[in-house]
Design an enzyme around this catalytic site. Structure first.
Site, PDB file in Angstrom:
ATOM      1  N   SER A 297     -30.209 -12.917  14.252  1.00  0.00           N
ATOM      2  CA  SER A 297     -30.318 -13.495  15.592  1.00  0.00           C
ATOM      3  C   SER A 297     -28.995 -13.350  16.328  1.00  0.00           C
ATOM      4  O   SER A 297     -28.012 -12.848  15.772  1.00  0.00           O
ATOM      5  CB  SER A 297     -30.679 -14.973  15.488  1.00  0.00           C
ATOM      6  OG  SER A 297     -29.545 -15.696  15.039  1.00  0.00           O
ATOM      7  N   LYS A 298     -28.996 -13.834  17.567  1.00  0.00           N
ATOM      8  CA  LYS A 298     -27.787 -13.754  18.392  1.00  0.00           C
ATOM      9  C   LYS A 298     -26.588 -14.355  17.677  1.00  0.00           C
ATOM     10  O   LYS A 298     -25.460 -13.938  17.857  1.00  0.00           O
ATOM     11  CB  LYS A 298     -28.022 -14.487  19.719  1.00  0.00           C
ATOM     12  CG  LYS A 298     -28.913 -13.727  20.670  1.00  0.00           C
ATOM     13  CD  LYS A 298     -28.317 -13.727  22.094  1.00  0.00           C
ATOM     14  CE  LYS A 298     -29.055 -12.781  22.999  1.00  0.00           C
ATOM     15  NZ  LYS A 298     -30.367 -13.302  23.442  1.00  0.00           N
ATOM     16  N   ARG A 299     -26.858 -15.388  16.860  1.00  0.00           N
ATOM     17  CA  ARG A 299     -25.752 -16.047  16.148  1.00  0.00           C
ATOM     18  C   ARG A 299     -25.032 -15.098  15.184  1.00  0.00           C
ATOM     19  O   ARG A 299     -23.924 -15.358  14.761  1.00  0.00           O
ATOM     20  CB  ARG A 299     -26.265 -17.271  15.389  1.00  0.00           C
ATOM     21  CG  ARG A 299     -26.099 -18.555  16.189  1.00  0.00           C
ATOM     22  CD  ARG A 299     -26.896 -19.678  15.588  1.00  0.00           C
ATOM     23  NE  ARG A 299     -28.317 -19.489  15.876  1.00  0.00           N
ATOM     24  CZ  ARG A 299     -29.306 -19.645  15.011  1.00  0.00           C
ATOM     25  NH1 ARG A 299     -29.040 -20.003  13.784  1.00  0.00           N
ATOM     26  NH2 ARG A 299     -30.558 -19.459  15.367  1.00  0.00           N
TER      27      ARG A 299
ATOM     28  N   GLY B 113     -23.960 -12.339  15.941  1.00  0.00           N
ATOM     29  CA  GLY B 113     -23.113 -11.439  16.726  1.00  0.00           C
ATOM     30  C   GLY B 113     -23.965 -10.385  17.376  1.00  0.00           C
ATOM     31  O   GLY B 113     -24.845 -10.708  18.153  1.00  0.00           O
TER      32      GLY B 113
END
Ligand code: GLU
Length: 480
Positions: free
Chosen positions: A250-252, A254
């Site tokens: 996911s976006k988390r 990076g």
């Protein structure tokens, strides 16, 4: 039967690695089967869809080398088609208008929660009388249109990746909304599941290949195909891409958008090659191939059910393989934007051959295109900062005389080739009565300001072509 598959991204964000990988599997299957790959932009969510995301998706797919045969089609331009299908469902008594207010739906959910039941619509407006309906209309309540789901049904399909999949219709949350903001005379905004099915029927899609997060939608969509009297296509649900701890990438984590990978210096053939390996393996166990080569061998038999862990080491390795094999001219074309972005003083035309020799030298040591920026930095400035080691080297006893000797040689008979430079090193080594290793190490320190770096003689020649070697030798001597 001609195989027809589609990629159907929603332009609510940049092209995501998961969507791109789904695209790769669609593309490979289409090409393997001699079929068609269709691109459809699912932009019915007016608030979240943005034209710049559509641009990003189209250019990302092109960059990766996934050419499409038809489209892009835009769902926002096809709303009438969806409304016609909804009207067909209404006429057949397979859909109806429901007038529940948000507060009523909320109260229904609260009651279900209190009884520990899963949230679902309890189909309370399925059989409204014309009078009840008229009363709601008079009250000014907007309607949604719900498609009837027969709770007694069991839905099964033979998934090309997962094998037989079974869903109970009673787990689908009750009669499903297919259009919002409608009235007794109008059909409002058609929703996702309905639009997808209408399009897949209209575009004669034979195989729906998409991420496994759509499995519950597939169960609903199969009921819609049946209700619309259409043949149900085959389905393949591709595994999720996981991060190192086994969670969905996911976006988390990076980088997740294709543009991010591009910015990080990955080249398209390596990235697309790597994405192919995210969940699929070639029967001959090769790991490095072009999309066309992979298409020859591709089948869903070799696509894993389990999530695919994203492996940076493997992506880096593949990228380095592509960079190492690249001709200097091709490498330069790719590297130039990174060098320009770094603000290096380059006149791409005038410096062409100079840059090409730099690429020829650096190519075999690159992992990412961004490494070119780091590794070529010192070719673009007249002088460099010295590391402590390098400074100590040029200050060693006997070294200043060596550097003076080289400097004198450079001006007396300007060398133009690596052989000339080697001859000069040999002459000075002999004249000064020192070891050749000392001369080489000192020259490296003087020219690069460091004791490590790319090939000394090649770098020297590249610096020489700019006249920077003389400047740096003088600088080194000033430190001595
Ligand atoms: N628009 C959906 C998405 O971006 C894909 C739908 C589909 O492939 O059926 O997730």
């Amino acid at each position: 039967m001609t195989v027809r598959v589609r990629l159907a991204p929603s332009p609510t964000g940049s092209l995501h690695i998961g969507t791109a990988r789904t695209g790769v599997f669609n593309w490979l299957f289409a090409r393997h089967e001699g079929g068609k790959f269709i691109l459809r932009i699912e932009d019915t969510d007016e608030e979240r869809s943005k034209p710049e995301f559509t641009d990003n998706i189209l250019s990302g797919l092109k960059w990766l080398g996934m050419d499409w045969d038809e489209g892009p089609f835009f769902q926002s331009q096809r709303l009438d088609l969806y409304r016609q299908a909804i009207q067909t469902l209404l006429d057949a008594g397979l859909a109806y208008r429901a007038y529940d207010t948000p507060a009523e739906l909320e109260a229904m959910r609260e009651t279900q929660k209190a009884k520990n039941q899963a949230p679902r619509y309890d189909n309370r407006h399925r059989d409204l009388t014309p009078d009840q309906q008229a009363a709601f209309e008079t009250e000014g309540r907007p309607a949604v249109i719900r498609f009837k789901i027969d709770d007694s049904r069991t839905i099964t399909w033979n998934d090309m990746v997962r094998g037989p999949v079974t869903w109970q219709a009673s787990d689908l949350g009750g009669d499903m909304v297919v259009a919002r903001a409608s009235s007794s005379t109008s059909i409002g905004q058609p929703l996702y599941n309905l639009a997808v099915v209408v399009d897949d029927i209209d575009m004669a899609i034979t195989h729906v290949i998409r991420g496994e997060d759509h499995i519950a939608n597939t169960a609903k969509q199969i009921l819609l195909y049946e209700a619309l009297g259409a043949a149900v296509p085959a389905f393949a649900h591709t595994p999720l891409i996981l991060n190192q701890t086994g969670q969905k990438l996911s976006k988390r984590d990076g980088v997740t958008s294709i543009a991010d990978f591009q910015k990080m210096g990955f080249v398209a053939p390596a990235l697309v090659n790597y994405m192919t390996l995210l969940g699929w393996s070639a029967p001959d166990a090769t790991e490095q191939f072009t999309l066309d080569e992979a298409a020859k061998q591709f089948s869903f038999d070799r696509v894993n059910k389990a999530g695919a862990k994203f492996d940076w080491d493997k992506l880096n390795w593949l990228n380095s393989q592509y960079l190492h094999a690249m001709e200097p001219a091709a490498l330069l074309e790719l590297a130039l934007p990174y060098l320009q972005e770094a603000g290096y003083a380059i006149d791409a035309d005038a410096d062409q051959s100079w840059l090409l020799s730099m690429m020829a030298m650096l190519g075999p040591s690159l992992t990412r295109l961004t490494d070119v920026v780091e590794q070529s930095r010192f070719f673009f400035t007249e002088t460099v900062d010295f590391t402590d080691d390098a400074k100590a080297q040029v200050q060693l006893e006997g070294v200043p005389a060596v550097l003076e000797g080289i400097l004198a040689g450079l001006t007396a008979q300007p060398p133009a080739t690596i052989d000339d430079l080697k001859a000069l090193v040999n002459d000075v080594t002999k004249a000064q009565g020192v070891k050749k290793g000392l001369v080489m190490k000192s020259m490296r320190a003087a020219l690069m300001g460091a004791l490590q770096g790319p090939d000394l003689m090649e770098s020297w020649l590249i610096l020489r072509q700019r006249g920077f070697d003389v400047a740096r030798l003088k600088e080194a001597l000033s430190l001595a």
